[in-house]
Design an enzyme around this catalytic site. Structure first.
Site, PDB file in Angstrom:
ATOM      1  N   HIS A 140       0.781  -1.237   0.000  1.00  0.00           N
ATOM      2  CA  HIS A 140       0.000   0.000   0.000  1.00  0.00           C
ATOM      3  C   HIS A 140       0.814   1.289   0.000  1.00  0.00           C
ATOM      4  O   HIS A 140       0.223   2.377  -0.038  1.00  0.00           O
ATOM      5  CB  HIS A 140      -0.954   0.004   1.197  1.00  0.00           C
ATOM      6  CG  HIS A 140      -0.265  -0.097   2.535  1.00  0.00           C
ATOM      7  ND1 HIS A 140      -0.932   0.142   3.713  1.00  0.00           N
ATOM      8  CD2 HIS A 140       1.018  -0.405   2.893  1.00  0.00           C
ATOM      9  CE1 HIS A 140      -0.100  -0.020   4.730  1.00  0.00           C
ATOM     10  NE2 HIS A 140       1.081  -0.359   4.250  1.00  0.00           N
ATOM     11  N   HIS A 141       2.130   1.214   0.058  1.00  0.00           N
ATOM     12  CA  HIS A 141       2.936   2.443   0.105  1.00  0.00           C
ATOM     13  C   HIS A 141       3.373   2.947  -1.264  1.00  0.00           C
ATOM     14  O   HIS A 141       3.752   4.125  -1.390  1.00  0.00           O
ATOM     15  CB  HIS A 141       4.191   2.223   0.962  1.00  0.00           C
ATOM     16  CG  HIS A 141       3.917   1.993   2.408  1.00  0.00           C
ATOM     17  ND1 HIS A 141       3.142   2.832   3.162  1.00  0.00           N
ATOM     18  CD2 HIS A 141       4.330   0.999   3.252  1.00  0.00           C
ATOM     19  CE1 HIS A 141       3.084   2.381   4.414  1.00  0.00           C
ATOM     20  NE2 HIS A 141       3.788   1.267   4.484  1.00  0.00           N
ATOM     21  N   ALA A 142       3.380   2.105  -2.274  1.00  0.00           N
ATOM     22  CA  ALA A 142       3.880   2.524  -3.584  1.00  0.00           C
ATOM     23  C   ALA A 142       3.070   3.690  -4.123  1.00  0.00           C
ATOM     24  O   ALA A 142       1.840   3.707  -4.067  1.00  0.00           O
ATOM     25  CB  ALA A 142       3.841   1.357  -4.563  1.00  0.00           C
ATOM     26  N   HIS A 180       0.422   3.690   7.978  1.00  0.00           N
ATOM     27  CA  HIS A 180      -0.622   4.398   7.238  1.00  0.00           C
ATOM     28  C   HIS A 180      -0.666   3.938   5.782  1.00  0.00           C
ATOM     29  O   HIS A 180       0.378   3.781   5.145  1.00  0.00           O
ATOM     30  CB  HIS A 180      -0.340   5.904   7.297  1.00  0.00           C
ATOM     31  CG  HIS A 180      -1.280   6.728   6.496  1.00  0.00           C
ATOM     32  ND1 HIS A 180      -0.864   7.733   5.634  1.00  0.00           N
ATOM     33  CD2 HIS A 180      -2.633   6.707   6.409  1.00  0.00           C
ATOM     34  CE1 HIS A 180      -1.916   8.296   5.077  1.00  0.00           C
ATOM     35  NE2 HIS A 180      -3.005   7.692   5.521  1.00  0.00           N
ATOM     36  N   ASP A 182      -0.726   5.150   2.911  1.00  0.00           N
ATOM     37  CA  ASP A 182      -0.524   6.439   2.246  1.00  0.00           C
ATOM     38  C   ASP A 182      -0.659   6.378   0.738  1.00  0.00           C
ATOM     39  O   ASP A 182      -1.219   7.290   0.116  1.00  0.00           O
ATOM     40  CB  ASP A 182       0.825   7.049   2.650  1.00  0.00           C
ATOM     41  CG  ASP A 182       2.019   6.161   2.318  1.00  0.00           C
ATOM     42  OD1 ASP A 182       1.843   4.927   2.168  1.00  0.00           O
ATOM     43  OD2 ASP A 182       3.144   6.683   2.232  1.00  0.00           O
TER      44      ASP A 182
END
Length: 399
Positions: A140-142, A180, A182
């Site tokens: 989920h950070h990419a 998070h 993000d």
């Protein structure tokens, strides 16, 4: 929260390809793909893949046109260049850094994981399965043009984007990773069709230092980013209290047609990279709650992904096997012993011991925010109230 009714259909497509274990930055990197292999072996040892409600599928890698639903063409080209020649890795794209070192399969393995999550979204939306799981996903950070936080392609955002491409008008993304979510929030910051909810450790003490309660969405989507940052040291009772004080009311107000959830296991008290004190028992309760919420609000349409988790033997396989079992309508008694054949496999692959039971011995109990009263001196209650005050009024809800 009431449990799902026993007659609810839980046909599950489990997306898995052994080649996903090629997503390996290095022998010393904390994101060890043994966590994926051991999860699948535990799922198999409990007989879940043999259940009539479960179909195991390996989808093809996501192609460039699919990856471009979220990622910029120049970034895709940079990943490919770095795979072919690590000397070309460009830190401006987040490549070749300590978090995201380049490895030969960096494009192919990332695209394969993304392909599973996109296919999971398609299966649920098109009705070939009620639930779909890709526990190798949840990266989920990419960002659109940058690798970040061990994540190269954002399969979670791609799954949501594919749902929108297929015609979905209201997609809810719920992220319970310790970090998070993000990248997904950024991808849909101004999109009124997507509600992103993230429950995570406070950005003052943990990467990526975003996810403040005041981050509530762009001008075209006010209130559609919802963040509940929790203090370091939050344990089961506080974590579950926060989840149930925040997520169910937002979903009820938004009325999603499908839920995509991310189940990072790094909230666990044994995780080496974060500071929450959650057990696999509480993680199981949240997985069950999201299953029930999907049945309550969107006819069961639920795409569940993995995520972080760096206690790769003791925690991740148990947490995600419980997730698969819940999605299959065959929840495992948390007091059950882990199968001997799986313990032997753990030793074969790691030369270490395996956990003996599916539980950490916790109860999963918590005090409900609505019924238990607000304690103004309690840091968790302060965080819950701040998050509700920031976003609930946008949905016509009382904070």
């Amino acid at each position: 929260m009431p449990r799902a009714e026993s007659d609810q259909s839980c046909a599950l497509r489990l997306f898995w390809d052994e080649a996903e274990t090629a997503y390996k930055f290095s022998d010393r990197h904390p994101m060890d793909p043994v966590r994926l292999a051991l999860t699948m072996r535990l799922v198999e040892s409990f007989g879940l893949t043999a259940a009539s409600s479960v179909t195991v599928t390996a989808a093809p890698p996501a192609g460039d046109s699919t990856l471009a639903l979220v990622h910029r063409p120049d970034y895709l080209a940079a990943v490919r260049r770095a795979a072919a020649d690590p000397a070309t890795a460009d830190e401006a794209y987040g490549l070749g850094t300590e978090d995201n070192p380049v490895f030969p399969a960096i494009h192919t393995a990332s695209a394969l994981i993304a392909g599973q999550s996109v296919a999971a979204a398609e299966a649920v939306w098109q009705g070939t399965a009620r639930h779909a799981v890709n526990f190798a996903g949840g990266l989920h950070h990419a960002m659109p043009g940058r690798a970040s936080g061990f994540c190269v392609y954002n399969d979670a955002a791609l799954a949501v984007a594919r749902l929108l491409e297929l015609g979905a008008e209201r997609v809810a993304y719920v992220d319970t990773d310790v970090h998070h979510g993000d990248g997904v929030q950024q991808a849909f910051w101004d999109d009124p069709r997507v509600l992103t909810i993230s429950l995570h450790e406070h950005p003052g003490t943990l990467f990526p230092q975003t996810g403040w309660a005041t981050e509530t969405g762009g001008g075209d989507a006010p209130g559609l980013a919802a963040n509940l940052p929790l203090p370091a040291g939050t344990a089961d009772a506080g974590w579950l209290r926060a989840f149930h004080a925040f997520v169910p009311e937002l979903l009820a107000a938004f009325k999603p047609q499908v839920i995509v959830s991310q189940h990072g296991a790094d909230t666990h008290l044994e995780d080496p990279l974060a500071h929450l004190l959650v057990t696999v028992d509480a993680q199981r309760v949240v997985a069950q709650s999201l299953h029930d919420l999907a049945h309550r609000h969107c006819d069961g349409r639920w795409v569940a992904l993995g995520g972080g988790g760096y206690a790769v033997v003791d925690v991740v396989p148990r947490a995600w096997t419980q997730l698969v079992a819940i999605a299959a309508g065959r929840p495992i008694d948390p007091k059950a012993e882990t199968p001997e054949e799986w313990r032997a496999e753990v030793y074969r692959q790691t030369r270490g011991p395996a956990p003996l039971r599916m539980t950490d011995g916790a109860t999963g109990d918590y005090r409900d925010f609505a019924e238990g009263g607000y304690d103004p001196a309690d840091r968790i209650d302060q965080a819950i109230l701040a998050a509700r005050r920031a976003v609930f009024p946008h949905h016509g809800l009382l904070a």
